[in-house]
Design an enzyme around this catalytic site. Structure first.
Site, PDB file in Angstrom:
ATOM      1  N   ASN A  18       0.839  -1.211   0.000  1.00  0.00           N
ATOM      2  CA  ASN A  18       0.000   0.000   0.000  1.00  0.00           C
ATOM      3  C   ASN A  18       0.869   1.255   0.000  1.00  0.00           C
ATOM      4  O   ASN A  18       0.557   2.231  -0.685  1.00  0.00           O
ATOM      5  CB  ASN A  18      -0.953  -0.005   1.201  1.00  0.00           C
ATOM      6  CG  ASN A  18      -2.197  -0.833   0.914  1.00  0.00           C
ATOM      7  OD1 ASN A  18      -3.005  -0.469   0.057  1.00  0.00           O
ATOM      8  ND2 ASN A  18      -2.346  -1.948   1.600  1.00  0.00           N
ATOM      9  N   ARG A  96      -0.338  -2.028  14.957  1.00  0.00           N
ATOM     10  CA  ARG A  96      -0.437  -1.721  16.393  1.00  0.00           C
ATOM     11  C   ARG A  96      -1.685  -0.893  16.617  1.00  0.00           C
ATOM     12  O   ARG A  96      -2.041  -0.070  15.772  1.00  0.00           O
ATOM     13  CB  ARG A  96       0.777  -0.886  16.842  1.00  0.00           C
ATOM     14  CG  ARG A  96       2.028  -1.687  17.074  1.00  0.00           C
ATOM     15  CD  ARG A  96       3.175  -0.753  17.420  1.00  0.00           C
ATOM     16  NE  ARG A  96       3.016  -0.090  18.699  1.00  0.00           N
ATOM     17  CZ  ARG A  96       3.414  -0.586  19.865  1.00  0.00           C
ATOM     18  NH1 ARG A  96       4.010  -1.764  19.905  1.00  0.00           N
ATOM     19  NH2 ARG A  96       3.243   0.084  20.987  1.00  0.00           N
ATOM     20  N   HIS A 114      -8.330  -0.802   5.742  1.00  0.00           N
ATOM     21  CA  HIS A 114      -8.730  -2.059   6.374  1.00  0.00           C
ATOM     22  C   HIS A 114      -9.218  -3.021   5.289  1.00  0.00           C
ATOM     23  O   HIS A 114     -10.000  -2.624   4.422  1.00  0.00           O
ATOM     24  CB  HIS A 114      -9.841  -1.796   7.398  1.00  0.00           C
ATOM     25  CG  HIS A 114     -10.204  -3.010   8.179  1.00  0.00           C
ATOM     26  ND1 HIS A 114      -9.463  -3.454   9.259  1.00  0.00           N
ATOM     27  CD2 HIS A 114     -11.215  -3.902   8.019  1.00  0.00           C
ATOM     28  CE1 HIS A 114     -10.016  -4.555   9.733  1.00  0.00           C
ATOM     29  NE2 HIS A 114     -11.082  -4.858   9.006  1.00  0.00           N
ATOM     30  N   THR A 151     -10.389   6.917  14.838  1.00  0.00           N
ATOM     31  CA  THR A 151     -10.866   7.500  16.094  1.00  0.00           C
ATOM     32  C   THR A 151     -10.380   6.591  17.228  1.00  0.00           C
ATOM     33  O   THR A 151      -9.727   5.571  16.958  1.00  0.00           O
ATOM     34  CB  THR A 151     -12.410   7.577  16.110  1.00  0.00           C
ATOM     35  OG1 THR A 151     -12.919   6.252  15.918  1.00  0.00           O
ATOM     36  CG2 THR A 151     -12.943   8.497  15.030  1.00  0.00           C
TER      37      THR A 151
END
Ligand code: GAR
Length: 207
Positions: A18, A96, A114, A151
């Site tokens: 990515n 993480r 994701h 968030t």
């Protein structure tokens, strides 16, 4: 459009395909107004660091073993990232979970990619191949990828862009993840463009 480039820092723990998609988009001009200030990893041997170095991008390895806990680790991470005065922090395969302090330090300037259709198949323990395993086990006929704002609640921030990918009969974790990853590369570039480049072109100030 302003000559001043938008600065991003990429956090990656693994192979960095990515990251490579972002590097390529900067090079080919799609993200020509973006400057990758640094790539930071929690893994010394992350191939992402090698990719960054090969493209002349500054790299930082922060060893989790050198810190007593996650709070201290993320405190250092905030310090390092702040030194680059970035417009956006991109989590590209960063494995993480960020502390609340980290997330609060950068407001809505953190995005994550994701490998599933959030809000499904997200949250603690849902990363990398575990996500695809869970999707296949569920018998869903569709998966995909999501880019969202980060968030304090894992994988729950506002969705920026999402792409659906069909699950094909006989799919394995490998075949499904490969197909999704290919789409992730496009989606992540699209999200960065949407957040940084399009508003800049329209003359909107991002703070
Ligand atoms: C990607 O599939 C990304 O969506 C996933 O890790 C892979 C990293 O690949 N991230 C997560 O699971 C985070 N929850 P890459 O190192 O080749 O970019």
């Amino acid at each position: 459009m302003s000559e001043i480039k938008k600065r991003i820092v990429v956090l990656a723990s693994g192979s960095g395909t990515n990251l490579q998609a972002i590097i390529d988009a900067v090079k080919t001009g799609r993200l020509s107004y973006v400057d990758i200030s640094a790539v930071i990893s929690n893994k010394k041997d992350a191939f992402a660091l090698h990719r960054a170095k090969s493209s002349g991008i500054e790299t930082v390895f922060l060893d989790p073993k050198s810190f007593i806990n996650n709070i201290d680790y993320d405190k250092k991470l905030v310090e390092v990232i702040s030194s680059y005065s970035v417009d956006l922090i991109v989590l590209a395969g960063y494995m993480r979970i960020l502390t609340d302090n980290f997330v609060n330090a950068f407001g809505n300037k953190i995005i994550n990619i994701h490998p599933a259709l959030l809000p499904d198949f997200g949250g603690k323990g849902m990363y990398g191949k575990h996500v695809h395993e869970a999707v296949l086990k569920s018998g869903r006929e569709e998966s995909g990828c999501t880019v969202h704002f980060v968030t304090t609640e894992v994988d729950s921030g506002p969705i920026i862009v999402q792409r659906k990918i069909p699950v094909i009969p006989g799919d394995t974790v490998e075949s499904l993840s490969k197909r999704i990853l290919k789409e992730e590369h496009k989606l992540l570039v699209e999200a960065i463009e949407k957040i940084l480049v399009i508003p800049a072109k329209a003359g909107i100030q991002q703070n």
